[in-house]
Scaffold this motif. Sequence first.
Motif, mmCIF file in Angstrom:
data_model
loop_
_atom_site.group_PDB
_atom_site.id
_atom_site.type_symbol
_atom_site.label_atom_id
_atom_site.label_comp_id
_atom_site.label_asym_id
_atom_site.label_seq_id
_atom_site.Cartn_x
_atom_site.Cartn_y
_atom_site.Cartn_z
ATOM 1 N N VAL A 112 -1.422 4.287 -1.501
ATOM 2 C CA VAL A 112 -2.863 4.179 -1.273
ATOM 3 C C VAL A 112 -3.133 3.728 0.156
ATOM 4 O O VAL A 112 -2.233 3.250 0.857
ATOM 5 C CB VAL A 112 -3.519 3.195 -2.267
ATOM 6 C CG1 VAL A 112 -3.338 3.678 -3.703
ATOM 7 C CG2 VAL A 112 -2.955 1.786 -2.104
ATOM 8 N N ALA A 134 0.835 -1.206 0.000
ATOM 9 C CA ALA A 134 0.000 0.000 0.000
ATOM 10 C C ALA A 134 0.868 1.254 0.000
ATOM 11 O O ALA A 134 0.595 2.222 -0.719
ATOM 12 C CB ALA A 134 -0.933 -0.009 1.203
ATOM 13 N N VAL A 141 -6.390 0.000 -1.435
ATOM 14 C CA VAL A 141 -7.444 0.573 -2.266
ATOM 15 C C VAL A 141 -7.071 0.409 -3.742
ATOM 16 O O VAL A 141 -5.949 0.709 -4.152
ATOM 17 C CB VAL A 141 -7.653 2.064 -1.927
ATOM 18 C CG1 VAL A 141 -8.585 2.717 -2.950
ATOM 19 C CG2 VAL A 141 -8.220 2.203 -0.521
ATOM 20 N N GLY A 142 -8.023 -0.081 -4.532
ATOM 21 C CA GLY A 142 -7.792 -0.273 -5.958
ATOM 22 C C GLY A 142 -7.327 -1.655 -6.339
ATOM 23 O O GLY A 142 -7.197 -1.955 -7.536
ATOM 24 N N ALA A 143 -7.073 -2.500 -5.354
ATOM 25 C CA ALA A 143 -6.580 -3.853 -5.656
ATOM 26 C C ALA A 143 -7.738 -4.799 -5.948
ATOM 27 O O ALA A 143 -8.847 -4.643 -5.432
ATOM 28 C CB ALA A 143 -5.768 -4.387 -4.481
ATOM 29 N N ASP A 144 -7.465 -5.785 -6.782
ATOM 30 C CA ASP A 144 -8.407 -6.872 -7.038
ATOM 31 C C ASP A 144 -8.030 -8.056 -6.153
ATOM 32 O O ASP A 144 -6.844 -8.327 -5.931
ATOM 33 C CB ASP A 144 -8.365 -7.298 -8.502
ATOM 34 C CG ASP A 144 -8.850 -6.205 -9.443
ATOM 35 O OD1 ASP A 144 -9.834 -5.530 -9.091
ATOM 36 O OD2 ASP A 144 -8.233 -6.029 -10.516
ATOM 37 N N PHE A 204 2.450 1.944 -3.414
ATOM 38 C CA PHE A 204 1.499 2.490 -4.389
ATOM 39 C C PHE A 204 0.866 3.799 -3.920
ATOM 40 O O PHE A 204 0.106 4.420 -4.667
ATOM 41 C CB PHE A 204 0.415 1.469 -4.708
ATOM 42 C CG PHE A 204 0.837 0.418 -5.704
ATOM 43 C CD1 PHE A 204 0.586 0.577 -7.060
ATOM 44 C CD2 PHE A 204 1.508 -0.729 -5.287
ATOM 45 C CE1 PHE A 204 0.986 -0.375 -7.979
ATOM 46 C CE2 PHE A 204 1.913 -1.694 -6.199
ATOM 47 C CZ PHE A 204 1.660 -1.518 -7.557
ATOM 48 N N ASP A 241 -11.287 -4.432 3.765
ATOM 49 C CA ASP A 241 -12.034 -4.586 2.518
ATOM 50 C C ASP A 241 -13.243 -5.481 2.794
ATOM 51 O O ASP A 241 -13.086 -6.622 3.239
ATOM 52 C CB ASP A 241 -11.124 -5.215 1.454
ATOM 53 C CG ASP A 241 -11.757 -5.274 0.088
ATOM 54 O OD1 ASP A 241 -12.768 -5.999 -0.062
ATOM 55 O OD2 ASP A 241 -11.246 -4.624 -0.841
ATOM 56 N N ILE A 301 -2.494 -5.554 -7.391
ATOM 57 C CA ILE A 301 -2.607 -4.118 -7.589
ATOM 58 C C ILE A 301 -1.569 -3.701 -8.619
ATOM 59 O O ILE A 301 -0.378 -4.019 -8.472
ATOM 60 C CB ILE A 301 -2.447 -3.335 -6.262
ATOM 61 C CG1 ILE A 301 -2.595 -1.834 -6.517
ATOM 62 C CG2 ILE A 301 -1.167 -3.683 -5.536
ATOM 63 C CD1 ILE A 301 -2.727 -1.008 -5.241
ATOM 64 N N GLY A 302 -2.006 -3.033 -9.667
ATOM 65 C CA GLY A 302 -1.093 -2.747 -10.751
ATOM 66 C C GLY A 302 -0.575 -4.047 -11.331
ATOM 67 O O GLY A 302 -1.346 -4.954 -11.648
#
Length: 247
Positions: free
Chosen positions: A95, A90, A128-131, A93, A100, A145-146
């Motif tokens: 974030v 985190a 945040v933003g991760a699958d 990145f 979650d 993430i990314g």
Amino acid sequence: MTGAFASEVTAALLVIGDEILSGRTKDKNIGTIADHCTENGIRLKEVRVVADEEAAIVAAVDALRTAYDYVFTTGGIGPTHDDITADAIAKAFGVALPIDERARALLLERIPEGEMTPARLRMARIPVGADLIENTVSKAPGFMIGNVIVMAGVPSIMQAMLKAVTPRLRTGAKMLSVSVRVDRPEGAVAAPLEACQRAFPDVPMGSYPFMDEGRYGTTLVLRSVDEARLAAAKADLEARLAAVFGG
């Protein structure tokens, strides 16, 4: 992020954990991931091992994710205080790392609400933003993430996550290989191998010594994504070996 072949997809592996560096835990994931990458047309180019130190993890992730198409990480996403991989990712990145609700719901499929301790809830913290990456073994998910794929260190769980995430990944041409066994010491085959490598600079070649019943031998391994080119290199090498040692 492209290499010698237009279709090349590259990756690095970051192994995280003090227990690996201390020798207490013997890593079983590197070989599994290397085999899996080869089978799926991904070139594993680098493996690093770092301690459970946030700064070291962040620095390694930042360096590797800019150098390769994908970065796999293993270890450090459990429930204890020293499981800091999610925190480091985190931070790398830039974030937040909240609980979650998707991950929490998955944990509740295995852990009753009344037994959901703060320690267990740590495994639901996802940048945040991760699958999420499915974990069919124990439910606690990994995440992507990314171009960074974060997986558990326990081999059975890592393997489940690796299988789950693979369909999302871009893959390239599969690397093929052939082996030539020579019942001679490595030093004896060095010259013909080097000559063959000069003739086929696009075909990676390696030599691997062994001992069989007290006698030295060498396995020569050639690799290429081009089956015809690989066959030509093998034939050339065998001709050179025959010229030196006799057919």
